[in-house]
Write a protein that holds these residues in place. Sequence first.
Motif, PDB file in Angstrom:
ATOM      1  N   PRO A 166       0.809  -1.231   0.000  1.00 22.11           N
ATOM      2  CA  PRO A 166       0.000   0.000   0.000  1.00 22.11           C
ATOM      3  C   PRO A 166       0.836   1.271   0.000  1.00 22.11           C
ATOM      4  N   GLN A 167       1.969   1.251   0.691  1.00 21.34           N
ATOM      5  CA  GLN A 167       2.777   2.462   0.803  1.00 21.34           C
ATOM      6  C   GLN A 167       3.474   2.844  -0.499  1.00 21.34           C
ATOM      7  N   ALA A 168       3.542   1.910  -1.457  1.00 23.76           N
ATOM      8  CA  ALA A 168       4.206   2.193  -2.728  1.00 23.76           C
ATOM      9  C   ALA A 168       3.259   2.782  -3.768  1.00 23.76           C
ATOM     10  N   ILE A 169       1.977   2.680  -3.546  1.00 22.09           N
ATOM     11  CA  ILE A 169       1.013   3.089  -4.558  1.00 22.09           C
ATOM     12  C   ILE A 169       0.987   4.600  -4.800  1.00 22.09           C
ATOM     13  N   PRO A 170       1.003   5.460  -3.774  1.00 23.81           N
ATOM     14  CA  PRO A 170       0.917   6.898  -4.048  1.00 23.81           C
ATOM     15  C   PRO A 170       2.012   7.420  -4.981  1.00 23.81           C
ATOM     16  N   ALA A 171       3.259   6.994  -4.784  1.00 24.76           N
ATOM     17  CA  ALA A 171       4.337   7.460  -5.653  1.00 24.76           C
ATOM     18  C   ALA A 171       4.149   6.965  -7.082  1.00 24.76           C
ATOM     19  N   LEU A 172       3.609   5.764  -7.238  1.00 26.22           N
ATOM     20  CA  LEU A 172       3.412   5.217  -8.577  1.00 26.22           C
ATOM     21  C   LEU A 172       2.324   5.977  -9.327  1.00 26.22           C
ATOM     22  N   ARG A 173       1.378   6.523  -8.604  1.00 25.36           N
ATOM     23  CA  ARG A 173       0.301   7.291  -9.247  1.00 25.36           C
ATOM     24  C   ARG A 173       0.826   8.586  -9.858  1.00 25.36           C
ATOM     25  N   GLU A 174       2.041   8.990  -9.510  1.00 26.07           N
ATOM     26  CA  GLU A 174       2.641  10.158 -10.151  1.00 26.07           C
ATOM     27  C   GLU A 174       3.072   9.843 -11.586  1.00 26.07           C
ATOM     28  N   GLU A 175       3.254   8.557 -11.892  1.00 25.65           N
ATOM     29  CA  GLU A 175       3.689   8.143 -13.230  1.00 25.65           C
ATOM     30  C   GLU A 175       2.562   7.507 -14.029  1.00 25.65           C
ATOM     31  N   ALA A 176       1.635   6.814 -13.368  1.00 23.94           N
ATOM     32  CA  ALA A 176       0.556   6.094 -14.043  1.00 23.94           C
ATOM     33  C   ALA A 176      -0.752   6.867 -13.929  1.00 23.94           C
ATOM     34  N   ASP A 177      -1.599   6.712 -14.936  1.00 22.60           N
ATOM     35  CA  ASP A 177      -2.922   7.333 -14.864  1.00 22.60           C
ATOM     36  C   ASP A 177      -3.799   6.629 -13.839  1.00 22.60           C
ATOM     37  N   SER A 178      -3.554   5.348 -13.633  1.00 27.62           N
ATOM     38  CA  SER A 178      -4.229   4.620 -12.562  1.00 27.62           C
ATOM     39  C   SER A 178      -3.403   3.401 -12.187  1.00 27.62           C
ATOM     40  N   VAL A 179      -3.625   2.916 -10.974  1.00 27.73           N
ATOM     41  CA  VAL A 179      -2.930   1.744 -10.446  1.00 27.73           C
ATOM     42  C   VAL A 179      -3.992   0.741 -10.012  1.00 27.73           C
ATOM     43  N   LEU A 180      -3.918  -0.475 -10.571  1.00 23.85           N
ATOM     44  CA  LEU A 180      -4.891  -1.521 -10.267  1.00 23.85           C
ATOM     45  C   LEU A 180      -4.205  -2.634  -9.494  1.00 23.85           C
ATOM     46  N   CYS A 181      -4.705  -2.932  -8.306  1.00 24.89           N
ATOM     47  CA  CYS A 181      -4.154  -3.989  -7.459  1.00 24.89           C
ATOM     48  C   CYS A 181      -5.295  -4.860  -6.956  1.00 24.89           C
ATOM     49  N   VAL A 182      -5.147  -6.165  -7.120  1.00 20.45           N
ATOM     50  CA  VAL A 182      -6.154  -7.078  -6.587  1.00 20.45           C
ATOM     51  C   VAL A 182      -6.090  -7.092  -5.066  1.00 20.45           C
ATOM     52  N   SER A 183      -4.877  -7.116  -4.531  1.00 22.50           N
ATOM     53  CA  SER A 183      -4.671  -7.231  -3.089  1.00 22.50           C
ATOM     54  C   SER A 183      -3.675  -6.188  -2.621  1.00 22.50           C
ATOM     55  N   GLU A 184      -3.971  -5.539  -1.489  1.00 21.29           N
ATOM     56  CA  GLU A 184      -3.077  -4.560  -0.873  1.00 21.29           C
ATOM     57  C   GLU A 184      -2.869  -4.926   0.601  1.00 21.29           C
ATOM     58  N   PRO A 185      -2.129  -5.989   0.871  1.00 25.42           N
ATOM     59  CA  PRO A 185      -1.978  -6.461   2.261  1.00 25.42           C
ATOM     60  C   PRO A 185      -1.225  -5.448   3.111  1.00 25.42           C
ATOM     61  N   PRO A 186      -1.703  -5.176   4.318  1.00 31.13           N
ATOM     62  CA  PRO A 186      -1.066  -4.159   5.161  1.00 31.13           C
ATOM     63  C   PRO A 186       0.307  -4.570   5.675  1.00 31.13           C
ATOM     64  N   PHE A 187       0.559  -5.862   5.809  1.00 29.83           N
ATOM     65  CA  PHE A 187       1.849  -6.329   6.338  1.00 29.83           C
ATOM     66  C   PHE A 187       2.656  -6.925   5.187  1.00 29.83           C
ATOM     67  N   PHE A 188       3.093  -6.046   4.299  1.00 31.56           N
ATOM     68  CA  PHE A 188       3.787  -6.442   3.075  1.00 31.56           C
ATOM     69  C   PHE A 188       5.288  -6.341   3.310  1.00 31.56           C
ATOM     70  N   GLN A 189       5.996  -7.459   3.094  1.00 28.95           N
ATOM     71  CA  GLN A 189       7.450  -7.455   3.216  1.00 28.95           C
ATOM     72  C   GLN A 189       8.138  -7.696   1.880  1.00 28.95           C
ATOM     73  N   ALA A 190       7.606  -8.616   1.079  1.00 33.35           N
ATOM     74  CA  ALA A 190       8.196  -8.928  -0.215  1.00 33.35           C
ATOM     75  C   ALA A 190       7.122  -9.531  -1.103  1.00 33.35           C
ATOM     76  N   VAL A 191       7.278  -9.381  -2.408  1.00 36.73           N
ATOM     77  CA  VAL A 191       6.296  -9.925  -3.345  1.00 36.73           C
ATOM     78  C   VAL A 191       6.171 -11.436  -3.188  1.00 36.73           C
ATOM     79  N   GLY A 192       7.298 -12.123  -3.016  1.00 35.97           N
ATOM     80  CA  GLY A 192       7.305 -13.577  -2.970  1.00 35.97           C
ATOM     81  C   GLY A 192       6.486 -14.180  -1.850  1.00 35.97           C
ATOM     82  N   GLN A 193       6.237 -13.435  -0.776  1.00 35.50           N
ATOM     83  CA  GLN A 193       5.476 -13.997   0.330  1.00 35.50           C
ATOM     84  C   GLN A 193       4.010 -14.225  -0.029  1.00 35.50           C
ATOM     85  N   TRP A 194       3.557 -13.659  -1.136  1.00 35.92           N
ATOM     86  CA  TRP A 194       2.161 -13.764  -1.545  1.00 35.92           C
ATOM     87  C   TRP A 194       1.962 -14.777  -2.663  1.00 35.92           C
TER      88      TRP A 194
END
Length: 225
Positions: A166-194
């Motif tokens: 979730p914390q990475a999405i705001p900065a990405l919205r500065e480059e993309a017109d929209s950001v689509l995510c199926v899941s935004e887990p609050p305790f995110f450490q690495a992509v591989g854990q999902w």
Amino acid sequence: MTTERVYADRSAGGLALAELVRERSWVDPVVLGLARGGVPVAAEVASALHAPLGVAVSRKIGSPGHPEFGIGAVTPHGPVVWDERSLDLLGLTHDDLEPVVERERREALRRLDLYQGDREPERLEGRDVIVVDDGLATGVTARAALRSLRESRPRTLVFAAPVCAPQAIPALREEADSVLCVSEPPFFQAVGQWYSDFSQVDDDEVVALLDRYAGGTDRYSGGGR
């Protein structure tokens, strides 16, 4: 959007993402997988939209002594994107990292040439371009890819992934017109854990997927690893 979801593999993540993407209307869409791990995910999205599958390449610039910690990213031809806060904390300048930038840009060019092969790159101008990765962690490589692709003047430029910090999405919205995510887990450490299976995607798999689905007329059924 759910808060937590573990996928069996990238194909499963791509199928879940495809369901979300199909909820929108698109104009002449093209789907670009962020190499390498984003390409199997993007294949499912491209199939669902009957859209051509292409590739985008972005290389992380790691911190000296800790290459896994991304402080910037570079594409084959676009500008370098820096995490200026991390540079300040580490006492580094852009000039300090120029050798790393050049090395990673050469690798990005090598990969793009390999993946593109003899195929003509898809025209992006005036189209809805969906950039897909297997997940969003810090977002620095995605930001670099999006900034470079913006120069092709797409109608809209969208980033999409099965799981996002979730914390990475705001900065990405500065480059993309929209950001689509199926899941935004609050305790995110690495992509591989999902992902239950987060096996490395190799160059051969990327090339095979692009060869098969670049035209947007076939159906990607997943697997193959």
